[in-house]
Design an enzyme around this catalytic site. Structure first.
Site, short mmCIF file in Angstrom:
data_model
loop_
_atom_site.label_atom_id
_atom_site.label_comp_id
_atom_site.label_asym_id
_atom_site.label_seq_id
_atom_site.Cartn_x
_atom_site.Cartn_y
_atom_site.Cartn_z
N PHE A 1 -11.72 -7.48 13.36
CA PHE A 1 -10.59 -7.91 12.54
C PHE A 1 -10.25 -6.83 11.52
CE2 PHE A 1 -9.05 -10.14 8.66
CZ PHE A 1 -7.81 -10.52 9.17
N GLN A 2 -8.98 -6.49 11.41
CA GLN A 2 -8.47 -5.45 10.51
C GLN A 2 -9.17 -4.11 10.73
OE1 GLN A 2 -8.32 -7.08 6.45
NE2 GLN A 2 -6.24 -7.75 6.88
N MET B 1 23.90 9.37 3.12
CA MET B 1 23.79 10.67 3.78
C MET B 1 24.06 10.54 5.28
SD MET B 1 23.50 13.83 3.29
CE MET B 1 22.55 14.55 1.95
N GLU C 1 0.81 -1.22 0.00
CA GLU C 1 0.00 0.00 0.00
C GLU C 1 0.85 1.27 0.00
OE1 GLU C 1 -0.61 -2.62 1.91
OE2 GLU C 1 -2.73 -3.17 1.71
N LYS D 1 -17.67 -1.01 5.26
CA LYS D 1 -18.14 -2.02 4.30
C LYS D 1 -19.66 -1.98 4.12
CE LYS D 1 -17.77 -6.99 3.45
NZ LYS D 1 -16.71 -7.48 2.57
#
Lengths: 566, 159
Positions: free
Chosen positions: A112-113, A480, A50, A162
């Site tokens: 969940f999630q 760096m 993602e 959802k």
């Protein structure tokens, strides 16, 4: 006509002119994905992580000026996007992020999630929404797109549960939205325009200091006109590179920590500093009390909070940069017509030329048979492309060399994470830009450290035939940080040596891309040319001098004229 | 300097955390905070008192105005204003102390709103100074608990 929430979302994206979005499916967004076959005009790019999706949407937005769109699922899908959201927020990039959410009855139950992504992203979005009523979805999307691209642009997140995706509502897309708490101020004030014009006429040593706001407000033409018509030298921040032609004699180069000698000295000697769409970031100003200490400072910005935040300015101007510069150019044309005298600037340009001659941007050339200098790679890219390409960068030394040794002449040709400094940004951003401009050459200037942070997107580039060219300036270090350790931490190279690294050529081939390696300077141009000509995504792994440093450098907290030079 | 900010906000979930998050995220201080609905549906008013130099207050006000759910911000310190805070104070009041406590209640023109065998609950409204003065006086009797609303304020009609 009644539509489901998922259909309303995709219909609305169509109304906003979205042609491509970057995403990754999951349980909480299946209903949206289920609808994609019914919307063939909406191209979906399936990423591999993602973070890649949000950076691609960001790169698309930077390269086109349009809103980038990213779609991810709830929980880890959403949190994986947070780094990219913060990246877009720091650089004021218009992105709309759609996250799935667990069904509304489960919100707050540690389902969940489930994660409170609206809470998590509150400080790194311009605004965000949790949609709890499907009848408000279309309006919310309209607001999100309006907010993302108006005023000071930024990312806007819509969290979409959802069950809302499944519920039905009548669809009508609002033509306009207005919010009583949001009224960005664009129009310049006439008196202020006059005042700035007077200051410009009087100034003997003026400097234009341009930032990313010049690019996001499409003010490059007006800025260039102002500088050329009134002979004002121009410097820019990293975010502003490309807003003024780098081949113009008035161009001073970038300013700040790794800015040019001429730019930093011009700022310090200026009697008038015109800051346009820039925000006096600490990497630009160094020690604040010494920054432009002799100058009357004019600050033009669309965002009132940017003004008087770090530096106390004499003429604060809240306005759109392009509209202000347009008005200023008109006003100055009148002044010139009226024959009013303007201070001569010959001595100023003599001084600037002397600074440029004394310490130009440079590096010690490679020893015979010695390792390739990374700066030479960037110069070779510029030479081979004649500057006609889009450059994305990762973060660190590669980013600074790409900023210093490539002469940007057009806006939206450098995609780089300026504010947040996100390693792993460049490659997915380049894919986003390539998706917008399939015919253009898009090059990611990378380091061997940064590139491994989003390397999985090679699969995406191959799958969609987006032939991005990754040029790795491979020094075997997190360069760096190593440079800071060398200069300020007793050469204690603790955890910055990447001596165990993948074979990037084989890695490219494993993904179905082309891989090249350059070990000798004499092979460099031919190999780069071959990679640029390839129809496939490519990695060019260039083995460069491991301990080359980025110079000039202003140590943190020092005045910008206290530079370590080559 | 102490400033009283009057902030009109959209009354929707999350607006309080947007405002308070702005303060905490940028290292600004909230001294008191009060939120309640207004006469207009869907609009609430927040009164925040905060301390900072001019530059910090300017930055706070600008940042507040930048929030999409904030409709209006007024710095009441810049105008003549009337400011009040309410406090409930529960104080030990065994026999022998009670008469003295009630005398003070009288002087402060506040009132007793609850009585127990050995304690009294006092309601007082006034400026922060007045509330502090009462706390000072009551301390020697033993304050058991206090609850304060934080300041609320309004612009005076005659400027």
């Amino acid at each position: 006509m009644e539509l489901t929430g998922a259909q309303i979302l995709l219909e609305s994206l169509g109304r906003e002119g979205v042609d491509v979005l970057f995403g990754f499916p999951g349980g909480a967004v299946i209903d949206i994905y289920h609808q994609f076959p019914n919307y063939p005009n909406l191209k979906h790019v399936l990423v591999r992580h993602e973070q890649g999706a949000i950076h691609m949407a960001d790169g698309y937005a930077r390269a086109t000026g349009k809103v980038g769109v990213c779609l991810v699922t709830s929980g880890p899908g959403a949190t994986n996007a947070v780094t990219g959201i913060a990246t877009a927020y720091m650089d004021s990039i218009p992105v709309v992020i759609i996250t799935g959410q667990v069904p509304t009855p489960l919100i707050g139950n540690d389902a969940f999630q489930e994660v409170d992504i609206v809470g998590i992203t509150r400080p790194c979005t311009k605004h965000n929404y949790l949609v709890k009523d499907v009848t408000k979805l279309a309006r919310t999307i309209k607001e999100a797109f309006y907010l993302a691209q108006s005023g000071r642009p930024g990312p806007v997140l819509i969290d979409l549960p959802k069950d809302i995706q499944q519920q039905r509502a009548a669809f009508s897309y609002p033509k306009k939205v207005s919010m009583r708490g949001y009224n960005p101020h664009y129009e310049p004030n006439v008196k202020q325009v006059r005042k700035v014009a007077e200051l410009i006429c009087k100034a003997k040593n003026p400097v234009l200091y341009a930032g990313g706001g010049v690019i996001s407000s499409s003010a490059s033409k007006e800025l260039t006109k102002l500088a050329q018509a009134h002979n004002i030298p121009v410097t820019a921040t990293l975010m502003g590179l490309g807003c003024f032609p780098g081949d113009d004699p008035r161009w001073l180069g970038m300013l700040g920590m790794h800015g040019t000698f001429a730019a930093n000295h011009a700022i310090s000697s200026a009697d008038l500093l015109l800051a346009v769409g820039a925000r006096f970031d600490d990497r630009v100003t160094g020690k604040l009390s010494a920054f432009a200490s002799k100058a009357t400072i004019v600050h033009i910005d669309i965002d009132p909070t940017s003004i008087q935040k770090n530096v106390s300015v004499d003429v604060p101007v809240v306005a759109d940069c392009r509209l202000f510069l347009e008005a200023l150019n008109k006003e100055l044309a009148e002044v010139v017509k009226s024959g009013a005298p303007c201070a001569p600037k010959d001595a100023w340009f003599e001084q600037i030329t002397a600074w440029k001659k004394k310490h130009p941007l440079t590096y010690k050339p490679a020893a015979k048979d010695g390792p390739i200098k990374p700066q030479a790679v960037v110069e070779a890219i510029h030479k081979l492309t004649k500057g006609d390409c889009i450059i994305a960068t990762e973060v660190g030394q590669n980013q600074m060399w790409a900023a210093q040794f490539f002469n940007y002449t057009k806006p939206r040709t450098l995609l780089t994470s300026g504010g947040l400094g996100t390693m792993g940004y460049g490659f997915p951003a380049a894919i986003g830009a390539q998706a917008a401009f399939p015919e253009k050459l898009v090059i990611d200037v990378a380091g061997d450290g940064s590139i491994q942070m989003c390397i999985q997107e090679l699969a995406t580039a191959v799958a969609y035939n987006l032939p991005v060219k990754i040029v790795i300036l491979n020094n075997g270090y997190l360069g760096m940080v190593r440079q800071w350790q060398e200069l300020f931490y007793d050469r204690n190279y603790c955890n910055t040596c990447l001596d165990v690294a993948p074979d990037f050529v084989k890695l490219a081939e494993a993904y179905g891309a082309d891989g090249f390696r350059v070990k000798k300077a004499e092979d460099m141009e031919a190999t780069l040319k071959a990679a640029f000509a390839s129809p496939k995504p490519c990695i060019v792994d260039v083995l460069v001098d491991p301990e080359e440093n980025v110079y000039p450098m202003v140590p943190a907290g020092k005045s910008i004229t206290e530079m370590i030079l080559v | 300097m102490r400033h009283i900010l009057s902030i009109l906000v959209e009354n929707e979930p999350g607006v309080l955390s947007r405002v308070s998050g702005l303060f905490s995220g940028r290292g600004f201080n909230i001294e008191t905070l009060n939120v309640a609905p207004t006469l207009e549906d869907g609009v609430s008013i927040m009164t925040i008192t905060t301390v900072g130099d001019e530059q910090i207050i300017e930055q706070i006000i600008k940042q507040l105005r930048k929030l999409v759910t904030v409709i209006k911000v007024v710095d009441l310190t810049e105008v003549k204003n009337v400011e009040r805070e309410m406090m409930l104070l529960k104080v030990s009041a065994e026999d022998g102390k009670r008469a003295e406590i009630l005398r003070i209640v009288d002087v402060f023109r506040c009132k007793v709103v609850d009585v127990g065998f050995d304690e009294l609950t006092i309601e007082i409204t006034g400026t922060q100074d007045k509330l502090s003065a009462l706390i000072n006086l009551m301390q020697r009797f033993g304050i058991k608990e206090i609850a304060r609303t934080g300041a609320v304020a309004m612009r005076r009609s005659m400027q």
